[in-house]
Design a protein around this motif. Sequence first.
Motif, PDB file in Angstrom:
ATOM      1  N   GLN A  43       6.816  -4.295 -10.363  1.00  0.00           N
ATOM      2  CA  GLN A  43       7.755  -5.095 -11.160  1.00  0.00           C
ATOM      3  C   GLN A  43       8.809  -5.738 -10.267  1.00  0.00           C
ATOM      4  OE1 GLN A  43       7.380  -6.064 -14.269  1.00  0.00           O
ATOM      5  NE2 GLN A  43       9.165  -7.340 -14.020  1.00  0.00           N
ATOM      6  N   ARG A  44       9.269  -5.030  -9.235  1.00  0.00           N
ATOM      7  CA  ARG A  44      10.217  -5.637  -8.280  1.00  0.00           C
ATOM      8  C   ARG A  44       9.571  -6.827  -7.576  1.00  0.00           C
ATOM      9  NH1 ARG A  44      11.087  -0.481  -6.586  1.00  0.00           N
ATOM     10  NH2 ARG A  44      10.338  -0.912  -4.478  1.00  0.00           N
ATOM     11  N   ALA A  45       8.304  -6.687  -7.223  1.00  0.00           N
ATOM     12  CA  ALA A  45       7.579  -7.782  -6.571  1.00  0.00           C
ATOM     13  C   ALA A  45       7.496  -8.992  -7.496  1.00  0.00           C
ATOM     14  CB  ALA A  45       6.181  -7.325  -6.167  1.00  0.00           C
ATOM     15  N   PRO A  59      -2.040 -11.826  -4.476  1.00  0.00           N
ATOM     16  CA  PRO A  59      -1.667 -10.437  -4.228  1.00  0.00           C
ATOM     17  C   PRO A  59      -0.894 -10.236  -2.915  1.00  0.00           C
ATOM     18  CG  PRO A  59      -3.872 -10.505  -5.124  1.00  0.00           C
ATOM     19  CD  PRO A  59      -3.465 -11.939  -4.844  1.00  0.00           C
ATOM     20  N   ALA A  60      -1.263 -10.947  -1.879  1.00  0.00           N
ATOM     21  CA  ALA A  60      -0.563 -10.795  -0.595  1.00  0.00           C
ATOM     22  C   ALA A  60       0.907 -11.199  -0.718  1.00  0.00           C
ATOM     23  CB  ALA A  60      -1.250 -11.632   0.480  1.00  0.00           C
ATOM     24  N   GLU A  61       1.193 -12.248  -1.481  1.00  0.00           N
ATOM     25  CA  GLU A  61       2.583 -12.670  -1.669  1.00  0.00           C
ATOM     26  C   GLU A  61       3.373 -11.641  -2.463  1.00  0.00           C
ATOM     27  OE1 GLU A  61       2.512 -17.463  -1.793  1.00  0.00           O
ATOM     28  OE2 GLU A  61       1.216 -16.442  -3.256  1.00  0.00           O
ATOM     29  N   LEU A  62       2.741 -11.047  -3.464  1.00  0.00           N
ATOM     30  CA  LEU A  62       3.409  -9.986  -4.217  1.00  0.00           C
ATOM     31  C   LEU A  62       3.692  -8.790  -3.305  1.00  0.00           C
ATOM     32  CD1 LEU A  62       1.367 -10.224  -7.508  1.00  0.00           C
ATOM     33  CD2 LEU A  62       3.833 -10.547  -7.317  1.00  0.00           C
ATOM     34  N   ARG A  63       2.732  -8.418  -2.491  1.00  0.00           N
ATOM     35  CA  ARG A  63       2.906  -7.298  -1.567  1.00  0.00           C
ATOM     36  C   ARG A  63       3.987  -7.617  -0.537  1.00  0.00           C
ATOM     37  NH1 ARG A  63      -0.865  -3.556  -1.908  1.00  0.00           N
ATOM     38  NH2 ARG A  63      -0.612  -2.931   0.258  1.00  0.00           N
ATOM     39  N   ASP A  64       3.993  -8.835  -0.006  1.00  0.00           N
ATOM     40  CA  ASP A  64       5.020  -9.253   0.945  1.00  0.00           C
ATOM     41  C   ASP A  64       6.414  -9.150   0.339  1.00  0.00           C
ATOM     42  OD1 ASP A  64       3.336  -9.817   3.088  1.00  0.00           O
ATOM     43  OD2 ASP A  64       3.239 -11.970   2.659  1.00  0.00           O
ATOM     44  N   ALA A  65       6.534  -9.456  -0.942  1.00  0.00           N
ATOM     45  CA  ALA A  65       7.837  -9.471  -1.607  1.00  0.00           C
ATOM     46  C   ALA A  65       8.510  -8.105  -1.594  1.00  0.00           C
ATOM     47  CB  ALA A  65       7.681  -9.971  -3.050  1.00  0.00           C
ATOM     48  N   VAL A  66       7.742  -7.049  -1.467  1.00  0.00           N
ATOM     49  CA  VAL A  66       8.303  -5.696  -1.441  1.00  0.00           C
ATOM     50  C   VAL A  66       7.974  -4.950  -0.140  1.00  0.00           C
ATOM     51  CG1 VAL A  66       8.452  -5.396  -3.934  1.00  0.00           C
ATOM     52  CG2 VAL A  66       6.326  -4.802  -2.766  1.00  0.00           C
ATOM     53  N   GLY A  67       7.542  -5.696   0.880  1.00  0.00           N
ATOM     54  CA  GLY A  67       7.264  -5.094   2.172  1.00  0.00           C
ATOM     55  C   GLY A  67       6.083  -4.147   2.190  1.00  0.00           C
TER      56      GLY A  67
END
Length: 71
Positions: A43-45, A59-67
């Motif tokens: 949800q933070r992502a 998915p990679a951008e969502l993962r990047d958004a939360v490190g």
Amino acid sequence: MASPSAVGIALQQLAAIHRREITPQLVTIYNATLKDLDDATLQRAVVQCLCTCKFFPNPAELRDAVGANVM
């Protein structure tokens, strides 16, 4: 672990902003690639991407958004 319902909610939120259709194949891919995130992290992502992404995030951008892409 991100629950399938949390991934579904995330995709609905992103789709509402980016006016994108959510297909069963898209849900399957996002479930598989985001399953190691917990629901709160996912949800933070989503919130981060809603604020910063001009296009529907993969998915990679969502993962990047939360490190979460650290290997």
